[in-house]
Write a protein that holds these residues in place. Sequence first.
Motif, mmCIF file in Angstrom:
data_model
loop_
_atom_site.group_PDB
_atom_site.id
_atom_site.type_symbol
_atom_site.label_atom_id
_atom_site.label_comp_id
_atom_site.label_asym_id
_atom_site.label_seq_id
_atom_site.Cartn_x
_atom_site.Cartn_y
_atom_site.Cartn_z
ATOM 1 N N PRO A 86 -33.743 26.611 -34.310
ATOM 2 C CA PRO A 86 -34.875 25.632 -33.383
ATOM 3 C C PRO A 86 -34.447 24.130 -34.076
ATOM 4 O O PRO A 86 -34.794 23.409 -33.259
ATOM 5 C CB PRO A 86 -36.078 26.271 -33.995
ATOM 6 N N GLU A 89 -32.021 22.074 -31.635
ATOM 7 C CA GLU A 89 -32.165 22.408 -30.172
ATOM 8 C C GLU A 89 -31.598 21.217 -29.250
ATOM 9 O O GLU A 89 -30.931 21.505 -28.449
ATOM 10 C CB GLU A 89 -33.857 22.230 -30.164
ATOM 11 N N SER A 93 -27.926 21.963 -27.120
ATOM 12 C CA SER A 93 -28.073 21.854 -25.609
ATOM 13 C C SER A 93 -27.333 20.712 -25.290
ATOM 14 O O SER A 93 -26.803 20.536 -23.985
ATOM 15 C CB SER A 93 -29.397 21.391 -24.921
#
Length: 121
Positions: A86, A89, A93
């Motif tokens: 996390p 992130e 992406s």
Amino acid sequence: MKGTVVVVDADRERCRKLCETLEHHQYRSVEKSSLEGLPELFQEGDFCALVLDLDTLALDNLFIRSLKKANPRGSIIATSSRSFHPELEEAMSSHIDVCLRRPFETEELIYWIKSLSPNEN
């Protein structure tokens, strides 16, 4: 010989073995055990891929973004024993091209290097 791959893993033995495997598959490799000087190295060289171990390196979104900015054509391949990061992130992406779950098959890594590097096919 094919292109050059930078492998960065704080586990020196694992890093060395991966570099040997890449060389067996006709890739030149550069072995690093820390992030020190990596953006400059990645920018200066003609590298087709960068393999980063997410488990042993203190990485954040900003650092990974700087790597991609240093060499926009170079692919970033992450490896990790964890399936979820996390804290990365944005990098996952936008900047990391693929993340391979450890342990991974050598053929899978070679496939991704070839697929992500247009000059390697």
